[in-house]
Design a protein around this motif. Structure first.
Motif, PDB file in Angstrom:
ATOM      1  N   ARG A  16      39.701  43.535  30.901  1.00  0.00           N
ATOM      2  CA  ARG A  16      38.596  43.575  29.950  1.00  0.00           C
ATOM      3  C   ARG A  16      37.382  44.201  30.618  1.00  0.00           C
ATOM      4  O   ARG A  16      37.231  44.148  31.847  1.00  0.00           O
ATOM      5  CB  ARG A  16      38.258  42.191  29.414  1.00  0.00           C
ATOM      6  N   GLN A  17      36.541  44.792  29.796  1.00  0.00           N
ATOM      7  CA  GLN A  17      35.348  45.450  30.332  1.00  0.00           C
ATOM      8  C   GLN A  17      34.192  45.328  29.364  1.00  0.00           C
ATOM      9  O   GLN A  17      34.347  45.539  28.151  1.00  0.00           O
ATOM     10  CB  GLN A  17      35.631  46.932  30.626  1.00  0.00           C
ATOM     11  N   VAL A  18      33.069  44.992  29.926  1.00  0.00           N
ATOM     12  CA  VAL A  18      31.800  44.944  29.201  1.00  0.00           C
ATOM     13  C   VAL A  18      30.974  46.129  29.671  1.00  0.00           C
ATOM     14  O   VAL A  18      30.976  46.430  30.868  1.00  0.00           O
ATOM     15  CB  VAL A  18      31.061  43.624  29.488  1.00  0.00           C
ATOM     16  N   PRO A  19      30.292  46.822  28.771  1.00  0.00           N
ATOM     17  CA  PRO A  19      29.466  47.969  29.195  1.00  0.00           C
ATOM     18  C   PRO A  19      28.527  47.608  30.335  1.00  0.00           C
ATOM     19  O   PRO A  19      27.856  46.566  30.296  1.00  0.00           O
ATOM     20  CB  PRO A  19      28.698  48.328  27.928  1.00  0.00           C
ATOM     21  N   GLY A  20      28.544  48.432  31.376  1.00  0.00           N
ATOM     22  CA  GLY A  20      27.665  48.204  32.509  1.00  0.00           C
ATOM     23  C   GLY A  20      28.246  47.294  33.577  1.00  0.00           C
ATOM     24  O   GLY A  20      27.625  47.079  34.611  1.00  0.00           O
ATOM     25  N   LYS A  21      29.440  46.757  33.307  1.00  0.00           N
ATOM     26  CA  LYS A  21      30.079  45.888  34.288  1.00  0.00           C
ATOM     27  C   LYS A  21      31.429  46.449  34.693  1.00  0.00           C
ATOM     28  O   LYS A  21      32.010  47.285  33.997  1.00  0.00           O
ATOM     29  CB  LYS A  21      30.259  44.476  33.716  1.00  0.00           C
ATOM     30  N   GLU A  22      31.931  45.978  35.839  1.00  0.00           N
ATOM     31  CA  GLU A  22      33.219  46.438  36.298  1.00  0.00           C
ATOM     32  C   GLU A  22      34.339  45.857  35.428  1.00  0.00           C
ATOM     33  O   GLU A  22      34.215  44.767  34.870  1.00  0.00           O
ATOM     34  CB  GLU A  22      33.446  46.018  37.754  1.00  0.00           C
ATOM     35  N   ARG A  23      35.419  46.611  35.355  1.00  0.00           N
ATOM     36  CA  ARG A  23      36.600  46.129  34.647  1.00  0.00           C
ATOM     37  C   ARG A  23      37.170  44.925  35.387  1.00  0.00           C
ATOM     38  O   ARG A  23      37.232  44.913  36.608  1.00  0.00           O
ATOM     39  CB  ARG A  23      37.626  47.244  34.556  1.00  0.00           C
ATOM     40  N   GLU A  24      37.581  43.930  34.626  1.00  0.00           N
ATOM     41  CA  GLU A  24      38.094  42.691  35.191  1.00  0.00           C
ATOM     42  C   GLU A  24      39.559  42.495  34.812  1.00  0.00           C
ATOM     43  O   GLU A  24      39.922  42.636  33.638  1.00  0.00           O
ATOM     44  CB  GLU A  24      37.278  41.499  34.673  1.00  0.00           C
ATOM     45  N   GLY A  25      40.374  42.181  35.784  1.00  0.00           N
ATOM     46  CA  GLY A  25      41.757  41.837  35.507  1.00  0.00           C
ATOM     47  C   GLY A  25      41.826  40.435  34.939  1.00  0.00           C
ATOM     48  O   GLY A  25      41.293  39.506  35.542  1.00  0.00           O
ATOM     49  N   VAL A  26      42.466  40.278  33.796  1.00  0.00           N
ATOM     50  CA  VAL A  26      42.500  38.997  33.098  1.00  0.00           C
ATOM     51  C   VAL A  26      43.822  38.281  33.317  1.00  0.00           C
ATOM     52  O   VAL A  26      43.845  37.091  33.657  1.00  0.00           O
ATOM     53  CB  VAL A  26      42.255  39.210  31.589  1.00  0.00           C
ATOM     54  N   SER A  27      44.912  39.000  33.114  1.00  0.00           N
ATOM     55  CA  SER A  27      46.223  38.369  33.196  1.00  0.00           C
ATOM     56  C   SER A  27      47.272  39.453  33.349  1.00  0.00           C
ATOM     57  O   SER A  27      47.028  40.626  33.031  1.00  0.00           O
ATOM     58  CB  SER A  27      46.483  37.555  31.919  1.00  0.00           C
ATOM     59  N   SER A  28      48.444  39.059  33.846  1.00  0.00           N
ATOM     60  CA  SER A  28      49.550  40.001  33.917  1.00  0.00           C
ATOM     61  C   SER A  28      50.858  39.246  33.862  1.00  0.00           C
ATOM     62  O   SER A  28      50.916  38.036  34.131  1.00  0.00           O
ATOM     63  CB  SER A  28      49.474  40.851  35.189  1.00  0.00           C
ATOM     64  N   ILE A  29      51.912  39.974  33.511  1.00  0.00           N
ATOM     65  CA  ILE A  29      53.240  39.391  33.450  1.00  0.00           C
ATOM     66  C   ILE A  29      54.263  40.437  33.883  1.00  0.00           C
ATOM     67  O   ILE A  29      54.174  41.605  33.494  1.00  0.00           O
ATOM     68  CB  ILE A  29      53.564  38.859  32.031  1.00  0.00           C
TER      69      ILE A  29
END
Length: 119
Positions: free
Chosen positions: A38-51
């Motif tokens: 997920r990513q919010v404008p002005g912030k780094e992309r964040e890994g949320v989950s994976s499978i």
């Protein structure tokens, strides 16, 4: 054509739920790990989950543990992210991505779906 398509985003009140879908086409999920970011404008992309579609191994960021659940339906070539107890800070554009199991880089990305959580 190799493609990932996200759906299921929208506007929800805090405490509510959404289920995101990531449908793969042009390749099968076998031997791939699918991640949600997920990513919010002005912030780094964040890994949320994976499978991992190979062995079902899952990963959750601390910020979503206990609230989000990732699952995979290989017959439908689709990965889901069930998001419960949503908080305003979960507001972001959510992307799914695919990488070959054992590889480091995610090479296929979807176009993203907006999730907005109102307080």
């Amino acid at each position: 054509e190799v493609q990932l398509v996200e759906s299921g985003g929208g506007l929800v009140k805090a405490g509510g739920s959404l289920r995101l879908s990531c449908a793969a086409s042009g390749f099968t999920l076998d031997d791939y790990t699918i991640g949600w970011f997920r990513q919010v404008p002005g912030k780094e992309r964040e890994g949320v989950s994976s499978i991992s579609s190979t062995d079902g191994t899952t990963y959750y960021a601390d910020s979503v543990k206990g609230r989000f659940t990732i699952s995979s339906d290989n017959a439908k070539n689709t990965v889901y992210l069930q998001m419960n107890s949503l908080k305003p800070e979960d507001t972001a554009v959510y992307y799914c991505a695919a990488r070959l199991s054992g590889a480091y880089a995610y090479t296929q990305w979807g176009q993203g779906t907006q999730v907005t959580v109102s307080s």
